[in-house]
Design a protein around this motif. Structure first.
Motif, short mmCIF file in Angstrom:
data_model
loop_
_atom_site.label_atom_id
_atom_site.label_comp_id
_atom_site.label_asym_id
_atom_site.label_seq_id
_atom_site.Cartn_x
_atom_site.Cartn_y
_atom_site.Cartn_z
N THR A 85 -10.58 -15.69 -31.06
CA THR A 85 -9.33 -15.04 -31.31
C THR A 85 -8.94 -15.78 -32.36
OG1 THR A 85 -8.04 -16.17 -29.67
CG2 THR A 85 -8.76 -13.91 -29.06
N ALA A 86 -7.49 -15.58 -33.10
CA ALA A 86 -7.04 -16.27 -34.16
C ALA A 86 -6.18 -17.36 -33.48
CB ALA A 86 -6.17 -15.21 -34.97
N GLY A 87 -5.67 -18.20 -34.13
CA GLY A 87 -4.89 -19.11 -33.72
C GLY A 87 -4.05 -19.81 -34.86
N PHE A 88 -3.63 -21.11 -34.54
CA PHE A 88 -2.45 -21.67 -35.47
C PHE A 88 -2.80 -22.72 -36.33
CE2 PHE A 88 -0.51 -20.39 -31.49
CZ PHE A 88 0.59 -19.41 -31.63
N ILE A 89 -4.14 -23.29 -36.26
CA ILE A 89 -4.74 -24.24 -37.28
C ILE A 89 -5.25 -23.47 -38.48
CG2 ILE A 89 -6.64 -25.91 -37.73
CD1 ILE A 89 -6.65 -26.31 -34.51
N LEU A 90 -4.57 -23.64 -39.65
CA LEU A 90 -4.75 -22.86 -40.61
C LEU A 90 -5.73 -23.30 -41.65
CD1 LEU A 90 -0.95 -21.90 -41.55
CD2 LEU A 90 -2.71 -20.88 -39.92
N ASP A 91 -6.22 -24.54 -41.54
CA ASP A 91 -7.30 -25.18 -42.25
C ASP A 91 -8.38 -25.69 -41.51
OD1 ASP A 91 -5.97 -27.27 -40.84
OD2 ASP A 91 -5.63 -28.55 -42.60
N GLY A 92 -9.00 -25.03 -40.72
CA GLY A 92 -9.93 -25.54 -39.75
C GLY A 92 -10.99 -24.62 -39.62
N LEU A 93 -12.09 -24.74 -38.90
CA LEU A 93 -13.43 -24.02 -39.06
C LEU A 93 -13.18 -22.53 -39.00
CD1 LEU A 93 -16.71 -23.78 -38.70
CD2 LEU A 93 -16.28 -24.38 -36.15
N CYS A 94 -12.25 -22.10 -38.18
CA CYS A 94 -12.13 -20.70 -37.94
C CYS A 94 -11.66 -20.05 -39.21
CB CYS A 94 -11.37 -20.36 -36.88
SG CYS A 94 -11.45 -18.70 -36.07
N THR A 95 -10.72 -20.68 -39.77
CA THR A 95 -10.30 -20.01 -41.15
C THR A 95 -11.34 -19.93 -42.45
OG1 THR A 95 -9.17 -22.02 -41.65
CG2 THR A 95 -7.91 -20.24 -40.53
N ASP A 96 -12.13 -21.10 -42.14
CA ASP A 96 -13.27 -21.11 -43.24
C ASP A 96 -14.38 -20.29 -42.87
OD1 ASP A 96 -12.05 -23.47 -44.34
OD2 ASP A 96 -13.56 -25.03 -43.33
N LEU A 97 -14.64 -19.66 -41.76
CA LEU A 97 -15.48 -18.53 -41.35
C LEU A 97 -14.91 -17.27 -41.83
CD1 LEU A 97 -17.00 -19.92 -38.09
CD2 LEU A 97 -18.11 -20.35 -40.45
N LEU A 98 -13.62 -17.22 -41.73
CA LEU A 98 -13.10 -15.94 -42.15
C LEU A 98 -12.94 -15.84 -43.66
CD1 LEU A 98 -11.22 -13.44 -41.32
CD2 LEU A 98 -9.08 -15.26 -41.37
N LYS A 99 -12.97 -16.92 -44.23
CA LYS A 99 -12.82 -16.74 -45.78
C LYS A 99 -14.11 -16.29 -46.08
CE LYS A 99 -9.41 -20.34 -46.55
NZ LYS A 99 -9.09 -21.81 -47.02
N ASN A 100 -15.31 -17.00 -45.26
CA ASN A 100 -16.29 -16.65 -45.73
C ASN A 100 -16.91 -15.06 -45.66
OD1 ASN A 100 -16.89 -19.44 -46.51
ND2 ASN A 100 -18.10 -19.92 -44.70
N GLY A 101 -16.31 -14.78 -44.38
CA GLY A 101 -16.62 -13.22 -44.03
C GLY A 101 -16.00 -12.32 -45.07
N LYS A 102 -14.89 -12.72 -45.36
CA LYS A 102 -14.12 -11.74 -46.51
C LYS A 102 -14.75 -11.54 -47.73
CE LYS A 102 -9.45 -11.80 -44.83
NZ LYS A 102 -7.76 -11.92 -45.05
N ARG A 103 -15.48 -12.80 -48.24
CA ARG A 103 -16.31 -12.90 -49.63
C ARG A 103 -17.33 -12.07 -49.35
NH1 ARG A 103 -17.20 -18.58 -52.06
NH2 ARG A 103 -18.12 -17.01 -53.71
#
Length: 362
Positions: free
Chosen positions: A259-277
């Motif tokens: 699920t989403a969370g509160f860490i805005l500069d972590g692994l999960c948001t990196d993978l999310l950015k990759n997926g959007k691209r």
């Protein structure tokens, strides 16, 4: 341009454990018959584009195999304990996509004057997956069931791992797999449960939970692994260690489902950015080995509107979670700043730095 009407399959009904829901789910998304965010619409469009891509082929026998496998995966808690898992259309889309897309041809490249094989005919195309979905979706069941399946279909000495920053978190998926085996006569013929590992005697394989502070992270050589609670991980070290460990395997599967969370500069948001691209056709980024399914409300959605909740909770219509449960959590969110932040992350599935600020990932 492919005619997607051939994938309408009007005879299929929600609840049917039929691999063709992988196609039909994408069809219904494109047609607007199932609520979906832009990223899931893009994932559905990617699915149909790839059916025309000569680099891949869709293996229907593999699709049938993995859906049949989940009929032997029992529900491990609640009033339906012991009954076979019922995959929803979106879950069939995920598990079938991961197992059924394969490379069409062997490909060799000349590197420094040496012919090196870079693609293997008939092996699975997807070896990594990032699945972002709200709570109560059945993430643990999917991850555990898939890892047991990959072990079952693999070569000699398959190794599987559940990973997290803490051992208790790492054991969550592993414990679920253990209960599946105990409750299933079929799985009990294949796997053997021990105190701290699951053994596969017929192939000398095993499945263990590991934490990031474990002294056993080096030399793992896994065939499959899952990274749990990705949203709570700030650095990429654990992820990097396990991905690098797959290097000797011709075919593997790394599952990151969270699920989403509160860490805005972590692994999960990196993978999310990759997926959007990767999912955006306007972006030239190509990542054919990576599967992305990102269920969240859209940036311009009104989070207080129940209609938007279906985007982040694709199984809400099937009672996962119950609508009354979400309404109760929503009421709490209107009364508490902390609960509003929790509702946005856990049920709307968006990253927030506070109760009112969303992370806009481009």
């Amino acid at each position: 341009m492919i005619d997607i009407e051939q994938y309408a399959f009007p005879e299929l009904k929600p609840g049917d454990q039929d691999w063709r829901w992988c196609h039909k789910y994408c069809y219904e998304i494109i047609k607007g018959n199932i609520p979906a965010n832009e990223l899931i619409k893009q994932a559905a469009a990617r699915h149909f584009r790839d059916l025309e891509n000569p680099d891949f082929y869709f293996d229907e026998s593999a699709a049938l195999s993995v859906v049949t496998w989940f009929k032997f995966i029992p529900i491990t808690d609640g009033p339906m304990v012991g009954k076979p898992t019922q995959l929803s259309p979106s879950q069939i889309f995920i598990v079938v996509s991961l197992m059924s897309w394969k490379w069409t041809n062997d490909i060799y490249e000349e590197i420094e004057g040496i012919q090196v094989q870079v693609r293997y005919k008939g092996l699975r195309r997807y070896n990594q997956a990032f699945i972002l979905v709200a709570r109560k979706y059945g993430k643990t069941t999917l991850a555990a069931g898939l890892k047991l399946y990959v072990m079952y279909k693999s070569f000699y000495r398959p190794r599987a791992f559940s990973l997290a920053t803490k051992r208790d978190q790492a054991k969550e998926v592993w414990e679920n797999a253990k209960e599946m085996i105990r409750l299933s006569p079929r799985l009990s013929q294949i796997f053997e449960v021990r105190a701290n590992e699951i053994l596969m005697p017929g192939k000398s394989g095993y499945y263990k939970p590991l934490a990031s502070d474990s002294k056993s992270l080096d030399g793992l050589n896994p065939i499959t692994a899952s990274l749990d609670e990705c949203h709570a991980i700030k650095d990429r070290n654990l992820y990097g260690v396990i991905v690098s460990a797959f290097g000797a395997q011709p075919e593997y599967l790394m599952i990151t489902i969270t699920t989403a969370g509160f860490i805005l500069d972590g692994l999960c948001t990196d993978l999310l950015k990759n997926g959007k691209r990767v999912l955006d056709t306007k972006d030239k980024t190509v990542q054919d080995n990576y599967f992305y399914a990102i269920f969240c409300i859209d940036k311009d959605d009104d989070w207080t509107d129940e209609k938007s909740w279906f985007k982040s909770n694709p199984d809400l219509v099937f009672g996962r979670p119950r609508i009354n449960y979400l309404r109760d959590r929503f009421q709490e969110a209107t009364m508490s700043i902390e609960e509003k932040a929790n509702f946005l992350t856990k049920h709307c599935n968006v990253f927030v730095s506070g109760s009112d600020k969303w992370l806009d990932i481009d």
